[in-house]
Design a protein around this motif. Structure first.
Motif, PDB file in Angstrom:
ATOM      1  N   MET A  10      34.472  39.896  47.837  1.00 52.57           N
ATOM      2  CA  MET A  10      33.351  38.956  47.788  1.00 52.57           C
ATOM      3  C   MET A  10      33.374  38.148  46.501  1.00 52.57           C
ATOM      4  SD  MET A  10      30.143  41.037  49.462  1.00 52.57           S
ATOM      5  CE  MET A  10      29.054  39.646  49.126  1.00 52.57           C
ATOM      6  N   LEU A  11      33.712  38.804  45.395  1.00 49.89           N
ATOM      7  CA  LEU A  11      33.814  38.087  44.123  1.00 49.89           C
ATOM      8  C   LEU A  11      34.908  37.026  44.185  1.00 49.89           C
ATOM      9  CD1 LEU A  11      33.446  40.967  41.494  1.00 49.89           C
ATOM     10  CD2 LEU A  11      31.865  39.071  41.884  1.00 49.89           C
ATOM     11  N   ILE A  12      36.059  37.397  44.764  1.00 48.49           N
ATOM     12  CA  ILE A  12      37.156  36.429  44.903  1.00 48.49           C
ATOM     13  C   ILE A  12      36.723  35.252  45.761  1.00 48.49           C
ATOM     14  CG2 ILE A  12      39.482  36.095  45.840  1.00 48.49           C
ATOM     15  CD1 ILE A  12      40.069  39.003  45.094  1.00 48.49           C
ATOM     16  N   LEU A  13      35.988  35.534  46.851  1.00 49.76           N
ATOM     17  CA  LEU A  13      35.513  34.460  47.735  1.00 49.76           C
ATOM     18  C   LEU A  13      34.539  33.550  47.007  1.00 49.76           C
ATOM     19  CD1 LEU A  13      35.286  33.148  50.514  1.00 49.76           C
ATOM     20  CD2 LEU A  13      33.499  34.816  51.073  1.00 49.76           C
ATOM     21  N   VAL A  14      33.587  34.140  46.286  1.00 50.09           N
ATOM     22  CA  VAL A  14      32.586  33.335  45.562  1.00 50.09           C
ATOM     23  C   VAL A  14      33.254  32.467  44.499  1.00 50.09           C
ATOM     24  CG1 VAL A  14      30.640  33.459  43.957  1.00 50.09           C
ATOM     25  CG2 VAL A  14      30.666  34.910  46.002  1.00 50.09           C
ATOM     26  N   VAL A  56      43.458  29.213  49.782  1.00 49.90           N
ATOM     27  CA  VAL A  56      44.380  30.228  50.294  1.00 49.90           C
ATOM     28  C   VAL A  56      44.019  31.605  49.747  1.00 49.90           C
ATOM     29  CG1 VAL A  56      46.768  31.038  50.248  1.00 49.90           C
ATOM     30  CG2 VAL A  56      46.278  28.633  50.686  1.00 49.90           C
ATOM     31  N   VAL A  57      43.757  31.689  48.442  1.00 46.67           N
ATOM     32  CA  VAL A  57      43.433  32.971  47.817  1.00 46.67           C
ATOM     33  C   VAL A  57      42.131  33.531  48.375  1.00 46.67           C
ATOM     34  CG1 VAL A  57      42.759  34.092  45.657  1.00 46.67           C
ATOM     35  CG2 VAL A  57      44.717  32.538  45.701  1.00 46.67           C
ATOM     36  N   ALA A  58      41.083  32.702  48.421  1.00 45.10           N
ATOM     37  CA  ALA A  58      39.793  33.169  48.919  1.00 45.10           C
ATOM     38  C   ALA A  58      39.872  33.541  50.396  1.00 45.10           C
ATOM     39  CB  ALA A  58      38.733  32.082  48.703  1.00 45.10           C
ATOM     40  N   GLY A  59      40.568  32.705  51.170  1.00 47.32           N
ATOM     41  CA  GLY A  59      40.701  32.985  52.599  1.00 47.32           C
ATOM     42  C   GLY A  59      41.506  34.240  52.861  1.00 47.32           C
ATOM     43  N   SER A  60      42.603  34.404  52.121  1.00 45.83           N
ATOM     44  CA  SER A  60      43.448  35.580  52.307  1.00 45.83           C
ATOM     45  C   SER A  60      42.719  36.852  51.900  1.00 45.83           C
ATOM     46  CB  SER A  60      44.736  35.436  51.488  1.00 45.83           C
ATOM     47  OG  SER A  60      45.537  36.588  51.598  1.00 45.83           O
ATOM     48  N   ALA A  61      42.017  36.819  50.766  1.00 48.37           N
ATOM     49  CA  ALA A  61      41.270  37.992  50.304  1.00 48.37           C
ATOM     50  C   ALA A  61      40.186  38.371  51.309  1.00 48.37           C
ATOM     51  CB  ALA A  61      40.657  37.723  48.936  1.00 48.37           C
ATOM     52  N   SER A  62      39.508  37.386  51.852  1.00 45.77           N
ATOM     53  CA  SER A  62      38.440  37.649  52.817  1.00 45.77           C
ATOM     54  C   SER A  62      39.010  38.228  54.109  1.00 45.77           C
ATOM     55  CB  SER A  62      37.671  36.357  53.115  1.00 45.77           C
ATOM     56  OG  SER A  62      37.097  35.834  51.937  1.00 45.77           O
ATOM     57  N   PRO A 219      52.798  49.478  31.835  1.00 46.92           N
ATOM     58  CA  PRO A 219      52.005  49.930  32.985  1.00 46.92           C
ATOM     59  C   PRO A 219      50.776  49.073  33.262  1.00 46.92           C
ATOM     60  CG  PRO A 219      52.685  51.809  31.655  1.00 46.92           C
ATOM     61  CD  PRO A 219      53.070  50.581  30.893  1.00 46.92           C
ATOM     62  N   TRP A 220      50.117  48.570  32.191  1.00 46.73           N
ATOM     63  CA  TRP A 220      48.911  47.795  32.423  1.00 46.73           C
ATOM     64  C   TRP A 220      49.224  46.481  33.125  1.00 46.73           C
ATOM     65  CZ3 TRP A 220      48.187  42.880  30.548  1.00 46.73           C
ATOM     66  CH2 TRP A 220      49.015  42.462  29.493  1.00 46.73           C
ATOM     67  N   VAL A 221      50.418  45.930  32.866  1.00 49.67           N
ATOM     68  CA  VAL A 221      50.813  44.699  33.548  1.00 49.67           C
ATOM     69  C   VAL A 221      51.068  44.987  35.030  1.00 49.67           C
ATOM     70  CG1 VAL A 221      52.599  42.920  33.718  1.00 49.67           C
ATOM     71  CG2 VAL A 221      51.797  43.677  31.470  1.00 49.67           C
ATOM     72  N   ILE A 222      51.767  46.093  35.307  1.00 52.90           N
ATOM     73  CA  ILE A 222      52.032  46.479  36.695  1.00 52.90           C
ATOM     74  C   ILE A 222      50.719  46.701  37.439  1.00 52.90           C
ATOM     75  CG2 ILE A 222      53.097  48.207  38.187  1.00 52.90           C
ATOM     76  CD1 ILE A 222      55.112  48.729  35.966  1.00 52.90           C
ATOM     77  N   ALA A 223      49.769  47.395  36.772  1.00 57.17           N
ATOM     78  CA  ALA A 223      48.480  47.673  37.406  1.00 57.17           C
ATOM     79  C   ALA A 223      47.723  46.380  37.686  1.00 57.17           C
ATOM     80  CB  ALA A 223      47.655  48.596  36.514  1.00 57.17           C
ATOM     81  N   LEU A 224      47.709  45.474  36.707  1.00 55.72           N
ATOM     82  CA  LEU A 224      46.974  44.216  36.860  1.00 55.72           C
ATOM     83  C   LEU A 224      47.545  43.369  37.987  1.00 55.72           C
ATOM     84  CD1 LEU A 224      44.773  42.328  35.744  1.00 55.72           C
ATOM     85  CD2 LEU A 224      46.492  41.359  34.210  1.00 55.72           C
ATOM     86  N   VAL A 225      48.859  43.163  37.957  1.00 56.14           N
ATOM     87  CA  VAL A 225      49.507  42.348  38.974  1.00 56.14           C
ATOM     88  C   VAL A 225      49.424  43.013  40.347  1.00 56.14           C
ATOM     89  CG1 VAL A 225      51.710  41.351  39.724  1.00 56.14           C
ATOM     90  CG2 VAL A 225      51.059  41.262  37.310  1.00 56.14           C
ATOM     91  N   GLY A 226      49.657  44.325  40.382  1.00 56.18           N
ATOM     92  CA  GLY A 226      49.619  45.042  41.650  1.00 56.18           C
ATOM     93  C   GLY A 226      48.257  45.015  42.300  1.00 56.18           C
ATOM     94  N   ASN A 227      47.220  45.316  41.535  1.00 55.45           N
ATOM     95  CA  ASN A 227      45.868  45.299  42.093  1.00 55.45           C
ATOM     96  C   ASN A 227      45.462  43.909  42.550  1.00 55.45           C
ATOM     97  OD1 ASN A 227      44.728  48.009  41.980  1.00 55.45           O
ATOM     98  ND2 ASN A 227      45.002  47.866  39.768  1.00 55.45           N
ATOM     99  N   ALA A 228      45.866  42.889  41.778  1.00 57.39           N
ATOM    100  CA  ALA A 228      45.549  41.516  42.167  1.00 57.39           C
ATOM    101  C   ALA A 228      46.236  41.148  43.477  1.00 57.39           C
ATOM    102  CB  ALA A 228      45.966  40.554  41.050  1.00 57.39           C
ATOM    103  N   ALA A 229      47.502  41.519  43.593  1.00 62.38           N
ATOM    104  CA  ALA A 229      48.258  41.194  44.807  1.00 62.38           C
ATOM    105  C   ALA A 229      47.669  41.869  46.037  1.00 62.38           C
ATOM    106  CB  ALA A 229      49.720  41.598  44.634  1.00 62.38           C
ATOM    107  N   PHE A 230      47.306  43.149  45.910  1.00 63.28           N
ATOM    108  CA  PHE A 230      46.733  43.871  47.049  1.00 63.28           C
ATOM    109  C   PHE A 230      45.348  43.358  47.389  1.00 63.28           C
ATOM    110  CE2 PHE A 230      50.105  46.922  46.297  1.00 63.28           C
ATOM    111  CZ  PHE A 230      50.391  47.372  47.581  1.00 63.28           C
TER     112      PHE A 230
END
Length: 379
Positions: A10-14, A56-62, A219-230
């Protein structure tokens, strides 16, 4: 779970809608802002690209959030949920008989990875596959995520699920280290162990393994990028959520495919961060007397011919570590799964079904005892 599945999308969509609205508003006001035509054109192009990306980002996340929620609503986890140390853990048991086989998955995987072999093994005895905290349907557990704490957590789960003892622990990859922690702390619980290409303590310090792994991002970069991608739904856009593994029934294949789009980033990273700690906790564990141990290793010839010298050295080191596992018991033996890579439960499900079923019968005393303890064969 609510944050990952509802609040974050919802945050990504807003934010996406806000970016689109502000960008379009800027585009419409350009004619009154600048007199130079080239500047207006350039800014319109940039702002249009921003609108497209935000959409694209908001639509895909939703869409990803809706698809995940719909799937979970219509596909409840097989098995049961149990509360262990304040968080829910998932375990799926099939079959009947003793000793019960408890299946532990490798890093990044969960109980679904055993779906190809569990039904066949369940014809011999009771089989329970579980999700470590933070994987599959199990909620994230408290830190630290090291071998000793994971072993204690598993014992708590077994108690909550009222699994009869002793059990046979069967673990893939990194679970091989956690099995050793369990054996060190609760030896009376075990009737046997099965290592499925299991990791060994402090393997990351082996020069050959270290050279192959190289230096990756923090590790923090992997976590940040990974969580964002998912969260945005990149795996779903790439079709990862529809690719099931062959040899599974339709529902299990769907569960396994959808599992590729679950957010399992922080949990494996936390276990990797504790790899050294887990290694130090287990490196001196064993031997375990005459405890029956079966070691199933991948075939080094599967990839040796196509690997470079660094990878070949790492393969040799891994094979030697597999060989050293035989020292854990006077009743151990090793089988190299011909033609199999790391996921033997997928590449050679037939071998696991045959050998582990026989292993259980030998523990029961209903099949002749092996005459080749200490051996290594390729099958």
């Amino acid at each position: 779970m609510d944050f990952e599945y509802v609040v974050l999308p919802m945050l990504i969509l807003v934010i996406g809608v806000a970016v689109i609205w502000l960008s379009i508003r800027r585009i419409l006001s350009l004619s009154a802002k600048f007199s130079k035509r080239w500047r207006r054109v350039a800014e319109r192009i940039v702002l249009s690209a921003i609108v497209l990306v935000a959409a694209v980002v908001a639509g895909s996340a939703s869409f990803n959030a809706i698809a995940r929620l719909w799937f979970r609503a219509h596909n409840p986890p097989p098995g049961e949920m149990y509360v262990v140390d304040g968080h829910k853990m998932h375990m799926y048991c099939t079959g009947s008989g003793s000793p019960t086989i408890v299946l532990d998955a490798g890093l990044g995987d969960d109980a679904v990875i055993w779906s190809g072999v569990q039904p066949e093994l369940a014809k011999t005895t009771r089989v329970c596959a579980y999700d470590r905290a933070g994987f599959g349907w199990s909620e994230t557990g408290p830190a630290p995520r090291d071998a000793d704490h994971l072993a204690a957590e598993l014992r708590g789960l077994l108690q909550q699920a009222r699994i009869g003892l002793p059990i046979v622990l069967m673990g893939h990859s990194i679970a091989g280290i956690y099995m050793r922690a369990y054996a060190a702390h609760y030896p009376e619980d075990l009737a046997g162990m099965v290592f499925v290409d299991g990791s060994t303590p402090m393997q990351q310090e082996n020069p050959a393994i270290k050279a192959m792994m190289g230096k990756g991002p923090p590790p923090w970069v992997i976590a940040l990028v990974g969580n964002a991608a998912f969260s945005v739904g990149v795996p779903r856009l790439m079709g990862a959520c529809s690719k099931g593994r062959p040899g599974l029934d339709a529902r299990t294949s769907r569960l396994q495919a959808e599992d590729h789009c679950e957010i399992h980033v922080d949990s494996p990273i936390n276990e990797m961060r504790n790899m050294e700690r887990s290694g130090l906790e287990t490196v001196h564990s064993g031997p375990y007397g005459s405890l029956p141990i079966l070691i199933l290793s991948h075939d080094p010839e599967k990839t040796m011919a196509t690997e470079n010298s660094t990878q070949r050295m790492a393969e040799g080191a891994w094979s030697q570590m597999q060989e050293d596992l035989k020292k854990l018991s006077t009743r151990s033996r090793r089988i190299i799964a011909k033609g199999s890579a790391h996921y033997i439960q997928i590449d050679r499900a037939n071998l696991i079904e045959k050998e582990v079923s026989l292993f259980i019968q030998q523990i029961r005393g209903t099949a002749p005892q092996p005459t080749n303890y200490g051996s290594t064969i390729t099958e």
